[in-house]
Motif scaffolding. Sequence first.
Motif, PDB file in Angstrom:
ATOM      1  N   ILE A 180       0.864  -1.174   0.000  1.00 25.43           N
ATOM      2  CA  ILE A 180       0.000   0.000   0.000  1.00 25.43           C
ATOM      3  C   ILE A 180       0.903   1.227   0.000  1.00 25.43           C
ATOM      4  O   ILE A 180       1.605   1.489   0.977  1.00 25.43           O
ATOM      5  CB  ILE A 180      -0.918   0.030   1.233  1.00 25.43           C
ATOM      6  N   PRO A 181       0.930   1.995  -1.073  1.00 26.77           N
ATOM      7  CA  PRO A 181       1.781   3.197  -1.119  1.00 26.77           C
ATOM      8  C   PRO A 181       1.382   4.186  -0.031  1.00 26.77           C
ATOM      9  O   PRO A 181       0.184   4.402   0.226  1.00 26.77           O
ATOM     10  CB  PRO A 181       1.522   3.769  -2.515  1.00 26.77           C
ATOM     11  N   LEU A 182       2.370   4.763   0.622  1.00 22.82           N
ATOM     12  CA  LEU A 182       2.110   5.757   1.663  1.00 22.82           C
ATOM     13  C   LEU A 182       1.945   7.113   0.983  1.00 22.82           C
ATOM     14  O   LEU A 182       2.878   7.911   0.886  1.00 22.82           O
ATOM     15  CB  LEU A 182       3.253   5.793   2.676  1.00 22.82           C
ATOM     16  N   THR A 183       0.736   7.366   0.505  1.00 32.34           N
ATOM     17  CA  THR A 183       0.466   8.587  -0.237  1.00 32.34           C
ATOM     18  C   THR A 183      -0.835   9.205   0.253  1.00 32.34           C
ATOM     19  O   THR A 183      -1.565   8.628   1.042  1.00 32.34           O
ATOM     20  CB  THR A 183       0.339   8.292  -1.750  1.00 32.34           C
ATOM     21  N   GLY A 184      -1.103  10.413  -0.249  1.00 37.32           N
ATOM     22  CA  GLY A 184      -2.362  11.079   0.020  1.00 37.32           C
ATOM     23  C   GLY A 184      -2.645  11.269   1.498  1.00 37.32           C
ATOM     24  O   GLY A 184      -1.787  11.671   2.277  1.00 37.32           O
ATOM     25  N   LEU A 185      -3.891  10.974   1.888  1.00 37.08           N
ATOM     26  CA  LEU A 185      -4.325  11.181   3.267  1.00 37.08           C
ATOM     27  C   LEU A 185      -3.498  10.369   4.246  1.00 37.08           C
ATOM     28  O   LEU A 185      -3.121  10.851   5.318  1.00 37.08           O
ATOM     29  CB  LEU A 185      -5.810  10.821   3.399  1.00 37.08           C
ATOM     30  N   ARG A 245      -0.403   9.460   4.056  1.00 36.39           N
ATOM     31  CA  ARG A 245       0.900  10.092   4.245  1.00 36.39           C
ATOM     32  C   ARG A 245       0.791  11.331   5.129  1.00 36.39           C
ATOM     33  O   ARG A 245       1.640  11.558   5.993  1.00 36.39           O
ATOM     34  CB  ARG A 245       1.501  10.467   2.895  1.00 36.39           C
ATOM     35  N   ARG A 246      -0.270  12.140   4.919  1.00 34.40           N
ATOM     36  CA  ARG A 246      -0.431  13.336   5.741  1.00 34.40           C
ATOM     37  C   ARG A 246      -0.633  12.956   7.209  1.00 34.40           C
ATOM     38  O   ARG A 246      -0.103  13.609   8.109  1.00 34.40           O
ATOM     39  CB  ARG A 246      -1.616  14.170   5.248  1.00 34.40           C
ATOM     40  N   ILE A 247      -1.410  11.898   7.442  1.00 34.67           N
ATOM     41  CA  ILE A 247      -1.614  11.450   8.820  1.00 34.67           C
ATOM     42  C   ILE A 247      -0.285  11.006   9.429  1.00 34.67           C
ATOM     43  O   ILE A 247       0.045  11.354  10.579  1.00 34.67           O
ATOM     44  CB  ILE A 247      -2.636  10.299   8.864  1.00 34.67           C
ATOM     45  N   ALA A 248       0.500  10.245   8.675  1.00 35.03           N
ATOM     46  CA  ALA A 248       1.797   9.766   9.160  1.00 35.03           C
ATOM     47  C   ALA A 248       2.702  10.927   9.522  1.00 35.03           C
ATOM     48  O   ALA A 248       3.379  10.922  10.569  1.00 35.03           O
ATOM     49  CB  ALA A 248       2.458   8.876   8.108  1.00 35.03           C
ATOM     50  N   GLU A 249       2.732  11.943   8.666  1.00 32.43           N
ATOM     51  CA  GLU A 249       3.606  13.090   8.925  1.00 32.43           C
ATOM     52  C   GLU A 249       3.160  13.860  10.158  1.00 32.43           C
ATOM     53  O   GLU A 249       3.977  14.278  10.980  1.00 32.43           O
ATOM     54  CB  GLU A 249       3.631  14.002   7.700  1.00 32.43           C
ATOM     55  N   ARG A 250       1.835  14.053  10.311  1.00 34.93           N
ATOM     56  CA  ARG A 250       1.341  14.864  11.422  1.00 34.93           C
ATOM     57  C   ARG A 250       1.498  14.163  12.770  1.00 34.93           C
ATOM     58  O   ARG A 250       1.873  14.785  13.761  1.00 34.93           O
ATOM     59  CB  ARG A 250      -0.116  15.245  11.178  1.00 34.93           C
ATOM     60  N   ASP A 307     -12.472   5.041   5.728  1.00 38.81           N
ATOM     61  CA  ASP A 307     -11.736   3.839   5.336  1.00 38.81           C
ATOM     62  C   ASP A 307     -10.276   4.163   5.038  1.00 38.81           C
ATOM     63  O   ASP A 307      -9.382   3.376   5.340  1.00 38.81           O
ATOM     64  CB  ASP A 307     -12.383   3.196   4.104  1.00 38.81           C
ATOM     65  N   GLN A 308     -10.021   5.335   4.434  1.00 35.12           N
ATOM     66  CA  GLN A 308      -8.655   5.676   4.049  1.00 35.12           C
ATOM     67  C   GLN A 308      -7.878   6.424   5.125  1.00 35.12           C
ATOM     68  O   GLN A 308      -6.701   6.707   4.937  1.00 35.12           O
ATOM     69  CB  GLN A 308      -8.662   6.510   2.756  1.00 35.12           C
ATOM     70  N   ALA A 312     -19.616  14.853   9.073  1.00 32.56           N
ATOM     71  CA  ALA A 312     -19.282  13.441   8.886  1.00 32.56           C
ATOM     72  C   ALA A 312     -19.809  12.925   7.553  1.00 32.56           C
ATOM     73  O   ALA A 312     -19.119  12.181   6.844  1.00 32.56           O
ATOM     74  CB  ALA A 312     -19.832  12.613  10.046  1.00 32.56           C
ATOM     75  N   ALA A 313     -21.023  13.324   7.210  1.00 35.31           N
ATOM     76  CA  ALA A 313     -21.597  12.890   5.932  1.00 35.31           C
ATOM     77  C   ALA A 313     -20.803  13.451   4.768  1.00 35.31           C
ATOM     78  O   ALA A 313     -20.513  12.745   3.787  1.00 35.31           O
ATOM     79  CB  ALA A 313     -23.060  13.339   5.847  1.00 35.31           C
ATOM     80  N   ARG A 314     -20.415  14.707   4.843  1.00 31.97           N
ATOM     81  CA  ARG A 314     -19.616  15.321   3.776  1.00 31.97           C
ATOM     82  C   ARG A 314     -18.238  14.688   3.695  1.00 31.97           C
ATOM     83  O   ARG A 314     -17.669  14.545   2.603  1.00 31.97           O
ATOM     84  CB  ARG A 314     -19.513  16.822   4.002  1.00 31.97           C
ATOM     85  N   ALA A 315     -17.680  14.301   4.845  1.00 37.83           N
ATOM     86  CA  ALA A 315     -16.372  13.643   4.838  1.00 37.83           C
ATOM     87  C   ALA A 315     -16.446  12.305   4.126  1.00 37.83           C
ATOM     88  O   ALA A 315     -15.572  11.966   3.317  1.00 37.83           O
ATOM     89  CB  ALA A 315     -15.875  13.459   6.276  1.00 37.83           C
ATOM     90  N   ARG A 316     -17.488  11.536   4.416  1.00 41.16           N
ATOM     91  CA  ARG A 316     -17.637  10.229   3.767  1.00 41.16           C
ATOM     92  C   ARG A 316     -17.877  10.355   2.265  1.00 41.16           C
ATOM     93  O   ARG A 316     -17.473   9.491   1.484  1.00 41.16           O
ATOM     94  CB  ARG A 316     -18.797   9.458   4.428  1.00 41.16           C
TER      95      ARG A 316
END
Length: 388
Positions: A174-179, A181-186, A261-262, A288-292
Amino acid sequence: MAQQVCMPRLSQTMTQGRVVEWLKREGDAVKKGEPLVSIESDKAEMEVEAPQSGILRRVLVPAGEEANVDTPLAILAGAEENIEELLTGRPQAAGVTAPPTPREPAVPGVPAAPGRRQAISPVARRVARELGVEISQVAGTGAGGLVTEKDVRAFASQGMAAPVVEAPEDAQVIPLTGLRRRIAERVSLSRRTAADVTTVVDVDVSEVAALRKESGSSYTAYVAWAAAQALREFPILNASLVEERILVKRDIHIGVAVALDQGLLVPVIRFADRKDVEGISREIDEMAARARDGQLTPDDLTGSTFTVTNSGAFGSLLFTPIINQPEVAILGMGKVADTPVVRDGAIVVRKVMYLCLSYDHRVVDGAPAVQFLQAVKRRLEQPGILPP
């Protein structure tokens, strides 16, 4: 008419973005309003629509590269339209300083010559601060000697142990990209910088449970409301540490973690201390609905001063939440469970939840942290303090 597609400003604070993916290839026909490119800022990832119909004649910034706001990313034009003027007259790429004379390509590990101004991308500068890298010692491999994020990370890795290499044939890659990756960095930034401590208190939420039968509001909404009210009493927890200054925020904006999920997103309930439980609950449900549905904007995810996260919804009893930088505290909710407790000398069954407060000890001392937690507990346990 030929037109450049430029890096958009996805939020008021955005200065640079990353091209995640081109949704069209060079030579493809594009209709106005059709998703053209996926852009990632430091807050969110969004699809950018084509400003006009035409042919994607040229991609100027490929996927994976960074560019400053307003930097041309591509050219849309008719199939036979001349685009040479846009190609030759377009501004230089983000952060590039053109050298006065030709020079040899930069060599990794060799810093810029003394007295020569070093071109550094904003993301590279930020990552250098996070990793404790002296940016002047990093050689740039980008155009014109630009120091990129990749250069900084490569330089930092030279002083670290080589990672263990696993054969991918027996694993899903699973490439560490997008969301993700941002979570990992923060979260990595939070662990590296904050002197975090967690304190826990049990809360009898039986009265809240009774109120929920009429209001329909979630436990998260009640806790967010109680936290916002308690922050008025203990504003030091509604702060951030910026370099050598503690900034105590006047406005209270509560970030509420939403699990997808992501990964995890934290939309913001602004001026939460001015809203009742019903209003907060309604905003949480909408966010929450808009996030999903992938409809949150960067502004929806920006500006929180304190965060509430609920792992109890998944059955967790208690945990140690990681502070959402640059905030100085985060409140975690455990599950609500029927629990035997002593009341007036008798053992009775009550609905109990554990609240877990992680705080940055560089800014917040133990006494105000515990007093804040008790103020939240008091509001949730005493029906007279709760709103109607």
